[in-house]
Design a protein around this motif. Structure first.
Motif, PDB file in Angstrom:
ATOM      1  N   PRO A  59       0.989  -1.194  -0.014  1.00  0.00           N
ATOM      2  CA  PRO A  59      -0.056   0.124   0.072  1.00  0.00           C
ATOM      3  C   PRO A  59       0.883   1.128  -0.165  1.00  0.00           C
ATOM      4  O   PRO A  59       1.998   1.396   0.608  1.00  0.00           O
ATOM      5  CB  PRO A  59      -0.765  -0.232   1.256  1.00  0.00           C
ATOM      6  CG  PRO A  59      -0.189  -0.881   2.007  1.00  0.00           C
ATOM      7  CD  PRO A  59       0.798  -1.876   1.183  1.00  0.00           C
ATOM      8  N   PHE A  60       0.434   2.484  -0.654  1.00  0.00           N
ATOM      9  CA  PHE A  60       1.055   3.295  -0.782  1.00  0.00           C
ATOM     10  C   PHE A  60       0.102   4.736  -0.939  1.00  0.00           C
ATOM     11  O   PHE A  60      -0.750   4.501  -1.563  1.00  0.00           O
ATOM     12  CB  PHE A  60       1.999   3.609  -2.177  1.00  0.00           C
ATOM     13  CG  PHE A  60       2.847   4.782  -2.283  1.00  0.00           C
ATOM     14  CD1 PHE A  60       4.004   5.067  -1.570  1.00  0.00           C
ATOM     15  CD2 PHE A  60       2.275   5.730  -3.376  1.00  0.00           C
ATOM     16  CE1 PHE A  60       4.778   6.167  -1.513  1.00  0.00           C
ATOM     17  CE2 PHE A  60       3.158   6.968  -3.482  1.00  0.00           C
ATOM     18  CZ  PHE A  60       4.368   6.978  -2.812  1.00  0.00           C
ATOM     19  N   GLU A  61       0.642   5.820  -0.252  1.00  0.00           N
ATOM     20  CA  GLU A  61      -0.306   6.962  -0.272  1.00  0.00           C
ATOM     21  C   GLU A  61       0.641   8.222  -0.638  1.00  0.00           C
ATOM     22  O   GLU A  61       1.678   8.203  -0.059  1.00  0.00           O
ATOM     23  CB  GLU A  61      -1.119   7.248   0.970  1.00  0.00           C
ATOM     24  CG  GLU A  61      -1.803   6.288   1.575  1.00  0.00           C
ATOM     25  CD  GLU A  61      -3.087   6.213   0.919  1.00  0.00           C
ATOM     26  OE1 GLU A  61      -3.460   6.932   0.093  1.00  0.00           O
ATOM     27  OE2 GLU A  61      -3.875   5.011   1.113  1.00  0.00           O
ATOM     28  N   ALA A  62       0.355   8.903  -1.435  1.00  0.00           N
ATOM     29  CA  ALA A  62       1.250  10.156  -1.949  1.00  0.00           C
ATOM     30  C   ALA A  62       0.480  11.593  -1.410  1.00  0.00           C
ATOM     31  O   ALA A  62      -0.605  11.684  -1.460  1.00  0.00           O
ATOM     32  CB  ALA A  62       1.155  10.166  -3.311  1.00  0.00           C
ATOM     33  N   VAL A  63       1.454  12.267  -0.686  1.00  0.00           N
ATOM     34  CA  VAL A  63       0.896  13.547  -0.215  1.00  0.00           C
ATOM     35  C   VAL A  63       1.811  14.373  -0.886  1.00  0.00           C
ATOM     36  O   VAL A  63       3.029  14.370  -1.033  1.00  0.00           O
ATOM     37  CB  VAL A  63       0.825  13.716   1.338  1.00  0.00           C
ATOM     38  CG1 VAL A  63      -0.187  12.679   1.998  1.00  0.00           C
ATOM     39  CG2 VAL A  63       2.048  13.294   1.689  1.00  0.00           C
ATOM     40  N   THR A  64       1.414  15.753  -1.184  1.00  0.00           N
ATOM     41  CA  THR A  64       2.176  16.743  -1.938  1.00  0.00           C
ATOM     42  C   THR A  64       2.340  17.796  -0.786  1.00  0.00           C
ATOM     43  O   THR A  64       1.553  18.268   0.036  1.00  0.00           O
ATOM     44  CB  THR A  64       1.056  17.417  -2.995  1.00  0.00           C
ATOM     45  OG1 THR A  64       0.801  16.529  -3.930  1.00  0.00           O
ATOM     46  CG2 THR A  64       2.261  18.659  -3.581  1.00  0.00           C
ATOM     47  N   ALA A  83      -5.212  11.909   8.226  1.00  0.00           N
ATOM     48  CA  ALA A  83      -5.816  11.060   7.111  1.00  0.00           C
ATOM     49  C   ALA A  83      -5.272   9.577   6.950  1.00  0.00           C
ATOM     50  O   ALA A  83      -6.135   8.604   6.667  1.00  0.00           O
ATOM     51  CB  ALA A  83      -5.552  11.857   5.707  1.00  0.00           C
ATOM     52  N   HIS A  84      -4.182   9.310   7.222  1.00  0.00           N
ATOM     53  CA  HIS A  84      -3.325   7.781   7.138  1.00  0.00           C
ATOM     54  C   HIS A  84      -2.815   7.312   8.418  1.00  0.00           C
ATOM     55  O   HIS A  84      -2.330   6.261   8.313  1.00  0.00           O
ATOM     56  CB  HIS A  84      -2.508   8.190   6.064  1.00  0.00           C
ATOM     57  CG  HIS A  84      -2.810   8.679   4.677  1.00  0.00           C
ATOM     58  ND1 HIS A  84      -3.771   8.072   3.807  1.00  0.00           N
ATOM     59  CD2 HIS A  84      -2.590   9.720   4.344  1.00  0.00           C
ATOM     60  CE1 HIS A  84      -4.063   8.768   2.856  1.00  0.00           C
ATOM     61  NE2 HIS A  84      -3.587   9.874   3.240  1.00  0.00           N
ATOM     62  N   GLY A  85      -2.872   8.306   9.537  1.00  0.00           N
ATOM     63  CA  GLY A  85      -2.241   7.686  10.581  1.00  0.00           C
ATOM     64  C   GLY A  85      -2.923   6.750  11.608  1.00  0.00           C
ATOM     65  O   GLY A  85      -3.954   6.543  11.394  1.00  0.00           O
ATOM     66  N   PRO A  86      -2.348   6.670  12.504  1.00  0.00           N
ATOM     67  CA  PRO A  86      -1.087   7.147  13.408  1.00  0.00           C
ATOM     68  C   PRO A  86       0.113   6.465  12.469  1.00  0.00           C
ATOM     69  O   PRO A  86       0.295   5.559  11.924  1.00  0.00           O
ATOM     70  CB  PRO A  86      -0.974   6.779  14.722  1.00  0.00           C
ATOM     71  CG  PRO A  86      -1.723   5.752  14.786  1.00  0.00           C
ATOM     72  CD  PRO A  86      -2.829   5.678  13.834  1.00  0.00           C
TER      73      PRO A  86
END
Length: 254
Positions: A59-64, A83-86
């Motif tokens: 799994p991968f999430e991108a944040v700018t 959004a994705h934590g902790p």
């Protein structure tokens, strides 16, 4: 006793800055292979990294974020946590370099490099530290240092200063946080095959001179740095605090 390997990152979420290419991408892939969910942060597109991680089922999430701005970096971390934590781990990999003779170095040359390489690095460490300490959660931080954390270099005044600072701050944070459940360590990459070193590798004389000093006889790969990051993020390094691991093919040994 857990049945998981001491090198497993299953169930962990790790934020990696500058994960779009090169060393950052290698670190993201290494962490993903070890079972982590990776959040990539930076200004550039991370579509290639996302595709590579998807290819291994990670799994991968991108944040700018503009990591040249401390405020923007801190806001990015807060948003990523919400959004994705902790978030269990942080790899401060993003960095830039400016090559100018010392007598011609400008204040802008100094500030742009120091802001990303050192100032933002510290305040992202602080952001994770505050969250982890407040919640009584363990956490891991890996800062990307450099051969120029140990050596002077030439024509890279702000880069050398920043990477010497990265090593110092790594040790300081380890002193403050080691007894409170947060491991803070660093990796010092040697000469690695990335876009940043392409010109050096394409210059026969420079490449030969570099390889002549590396006992391993080859350039490093981003995966070499990624594997070291897995170790420092995993239970295998539970008693490692304030360390810097040179991943340099033996460069410093010469």
């Amino acid at each position: 006793m857990s049945d998981l390997s001491a090198f497993s990152l299953a169930g962990k979420t790790v934020l990696v800055t500058g994960a779009n290419t090169g060393i950052g991408q290698g670190i993201a892939l290494g962490l993903g292979r070890a079972g982590a969910r990776v959040i990539g942060a930076g200004r550039s597109s991370m579509a290639e990294t996302a595709a590579l991680l998807a290819g291994i089922g990670a799994p991968f999430e991108a944040v700018t974020a503009d990591l040249g701005s401390t405020a923007a970096a801190q806001a990015m971390f807060e948003a990523a946590w919400n959004a994705h934590g902790p978030i269990d781990g942080l790899v401060n990999n993003a960095g830039i370099i400016t090559r100018v003779d010392a007598v011609d170095f400008t204040e802008d040359d100094w500030d742009r490099v120091m802001d990303i390489n050192l100032k933002t690095m510290f305040f992202l460490c602080q952001a994770l530290g505050r969250k982890a300490l407040a919640a009584g959660r363990p956490a891991r931080i890996v800062n990307i240092a450099s051969m120029l954390s140990f050596q002077g270099g030439i024509r890279v005044a702000s880069y050398t200063a920043s990477k010497s600072g990265v090593l110092g701050i790594t040790r300081l944070l380890a002193n403050e946080w080691a007894g409170r459940g947060i491991n803070v360590n660093a990796i010092a990459p040697g000469y690695i095959e990335t876009n940043n070193t392409e010109a050096l590798r394409n210059d026969p004389d420079r490449s030969a001179a570099i390889l002549g000093r590396i006992p391993a006889g080859r350039w490093g790969l981003p995966a070499d740095i990624g594997d070291a990051a897995v170790f420092l993020m995993a239970p295998a390094s539970n008693y490692v605090h304030g360390a810097v691991i040179p991943v340099d093919g033996g460069w410093l040994a010469r």
